[in-house]
Design a protein around this motif. Structure first.
Motif, mmCIF file in Angstrom:
data_model
loop_
_atom_site.group_PDB
_atom_site.id
_atom_site.type_symbol
_atom_site.label_atom_id
_atom_site.label_comp_id
_atom_site.label_asym_id
_atom_site.label_seq_id
_atom_site.Cartn_x
_atom_site.Cartn_y
_atom_site.Cartn_z
ATOM 1 N N ILE A 60 0.857 -1.178 0.000
ATOM 2 C CA ILE A 60 0.000 0.000 0.000
ATOM 3 C C ILE A 60 0.896 1.232 0.000
ATOM 4 N N LEU A 85 -2.043 4.846 3.427
ATOM 5 C CA LEU A 85 -1.996 4.587 4.864
ATOM 6 C C LEU A 85 -2.365 5.845 5.648
ATOM 7 N N SER A 119 5.465 -3.831 13.522
ATOM 8 C CA SER A 119 6.275 -4.396 12.443
ATOM 9 C C SER A 119 7.164 -5.540 12.924
ATOM 10 N N GLU A 150 3.458 -9.526 15.679
ATOM 11 C CA GLU A 150 2.039 -9.602 15.352
ATOM 12 C C GLU A 150 1.272 -10.002 16.601
ATOM 13 N N ASN A 173 -3.628 1.321 13.595
ATOM 14 C CA ASN A 173 -3.204 1.491 12.204
ATOM 15 C C ASN A 173 -1.754 1.086 11.985
ATOM 16 N N HIS A 177 -0.331 -1.930 9.762
ATOM 17 C CA HIS A 177 -0.157 -1.909 8.310
ATOM 18 C C HIS A 177 1.247 -1.492 7.892
ATOM 19 N N SER A 237 3.164 -3.427 5.298
ATOM 20 C CA SER A 237 2.668 -3.440 3.927
ATOM 21 C C SER A 237 3.249 -2.302 3.091
#
Length: 494
Positions: A34, A39, A87, A90, A237, A240, A243
């Protein structure tokens, strides 16, 4: 602000080195990347809202300072620190805190992420009730009975919809940024500018002497506390960050763009409201609609007021429906795996939804909603519940900052897609700001000077410390091995 709590999944991540992280990222298909602008838009949509505008519009030009200070000492550290954690590990806040500090503290963190919604949704629906009043009868906006009825009816309707496992309401929230925030916000600001351009005098003075709020002792600091909640949710957020093609360079750019957009959405409508509605007439729950009504009246367009009200209500309800079960789903996942909640609260209905948790949460919300009917001033009730929400959520942030430092020290070579610059310093600033905001929240703001300070402290302290610390301690203290569920992996976050 419509905060968007997301479910917390539990995924084990083994330690590795930077090379392993690069190899993993190399396997990500090109279509999964993305852009940093995308983002930033996602972050803005989940954080920004018009709901907090009346609270700060009371202070006129000083609202700029009241928004900027929390952005620097809280929003920025929270965004960058949570990006490093997301990052590398998880599993969300539970994984970060349980590995950085301990599993009991991880449970406390995920509990606070869930518990804050118990007070958050009544304050959100208090805004919905006052906004909806302008569709039918503006006088209802100051009625505690009307507010209580809307909170109870709408919340239980949301529980019923969530318990049925209904999908497809996510579009309401995704479109909420445009329908219920950007369009009304731009219209409000533009008409406010035209209002001033026609020669009308601003209701709040816009001079250099009004840049800072009037100092009224410690009570003045309470004004900043509520804005911490406005910026909360950045850790959601941060998941993400992996990504992005180049997280080290793109994520900071994304966050600074998001910060600029969020500040514009918060500050400009608040200023527009302060131009049109005198502070002494402003309702903390109905202030947005008061401003629209006053501006439309100036142009003879009052017939548009109910339409804007429906737009705002639709966006708020979409957000509530979409994320109602999110934090409770995260709490359920952790509890089934570790046995933190009794089996009754872990039961699922035929649709795989944690209905019992939602029902218990709904009963508490009903009691809180009735408080709106009992507290004479609806604005006072709205403020108190907003502060309690902030207090509970700040406990989670305190744990997150400590966990980030511990994980950097314990696992310096653990693969991370992004490393926050000056992590220890930013965690120190974020922790100090969060702790100060939590403590200051127990002090009645200047608007409550005529009320009982002891009663205010008892309500806020009882709500924040009782729900945020005592309840999870009791669950943890009396947990039993039999509370663990044999197959937690069957529960999939929605």
């Amino acid at each position: 602000m419509v905060h968007n709590p997301r479910p917390v999944a539990v995924v084990d991540v083994s330690a590795g080195d930077a090379a392993a992280d690069l190899a993993t990222r190399a396997k990500i298909p090109p279509t999964a990347w993305i852009s940093w602008v995308a983002l930033a838009m996602m972050t803005t949509s989940s954080v920004a809202s018009l709901r907090a505008a009346p609270t700060m519009a009371v202070y006129g030009l000083a609202c700029v300072f009241l928004y900027l200070l929390p952005a620097i000492v809280f929003l920025l550290p929270t965004s960058l620190v949570s990006a490093e954690l997301a990052s590398g590990w998880e599993g969300g806040i539970y994984k970060w805190v349980s590995e950085g500090i301990s599993k009991p503290m991880g449970f406390l963190a995920v509990w606070c992420q869930f518990a804050m919604t118990i007070f958050y949704y009544p304050s959100l629906l208090g805004f919905v009730a006052s906004t909806l009043a302008y569709v039918f009868n503006p006088e209802l906006a100051s009625s505690g009975v009307w507010t209580a009825c809307v909170i109870i009816v709408v919340y239980w309707s949301g529980v019923w919809i969530s318990a049925r496992g209904t999908k497809g309401v996510a579009g309401l929230a995704s479109g909420g940024l445009i329908i219920g925030t950007l369009i009304p916000g731009v219209v409000l600001v533009l008409l406010g500018i035209v209002f001033l351009g026609q020669g009308n005098e601003s209701a709040a003075p816009m001079t250099s002497e009004n840049i800072f709020p009037v100092w009224a002792g410690l009570a003045s600091l309470v004004l900043i506390v509520n804005n911490f909640l406005s910026y909360s949710g950045m850790e959601m957020n941060a998941v993400h960050v992996s990504s992005l093609k180049d997280p080290g360079k793109e994520f900071p750019k994304s966050m600074f763009l998001a910060m600029g957009l969020v500040l514009a959405i918060f500050i400009l409508p608040a200023l527009a409201i302060s131009w049109v509605v005198p502070a002494e007439e402003l309702s903390l729950t109905a202030g947005v609609m008061q401003a629209f009504d006053a501006v439309f009246a100036n142009f003879g367009w009052q017939w548009l007021t109910p339409i804007v009200g429906i737009m705002l209500v639709t966006a708020s309800l979409g957000g509530m429906l979409t994320w109602l079960a999110g934090p409770s789903k995260g709490l359920l996942l952790i509890s089934r795996q570790e046995g933190y909640l009794p089996p009754f609260l872990q039961q699922l209905n035929k649709n795989g939804v944690q209905q019992n948790i939602l029902v218990v949460q709904g009963l508490i919300t009903t009691v809180i909603g009735l408080a709106y009917a009992l507290i004479p001033d609806v604005s006072s009730a709205y403020w108190i519940f907003s502060v309690i929400t902030t207090q509970v959520y700040l406990i989670m942030y305190l744990l997150m900052f400590v966990a980030a430092i511990q994980l950097r020290r314990k696992h310096p070579d653990h693969p991370r897609g992004y490393r926050a610059p000056m992590l220890v310093g930013m965690c120190g600033i974020g922790f100090a700001a969060s702790l100060a905001a939590l403590l200051v929240g127990f002090i009645p703001p200047s608007q409550f000077a005529s009320g009982s300070s002891g009663l205010y402290f008892a309500i806020v302290g009882g709500g924040a410390l009782g729900l945020g610390l005592l309840v999870p301690f009791l669950f943890y203290r009396f947990r039993k091995p039999s509370w663990k569920q044999p197959e937690p992996q069957e529960v999939t976050p929605s």
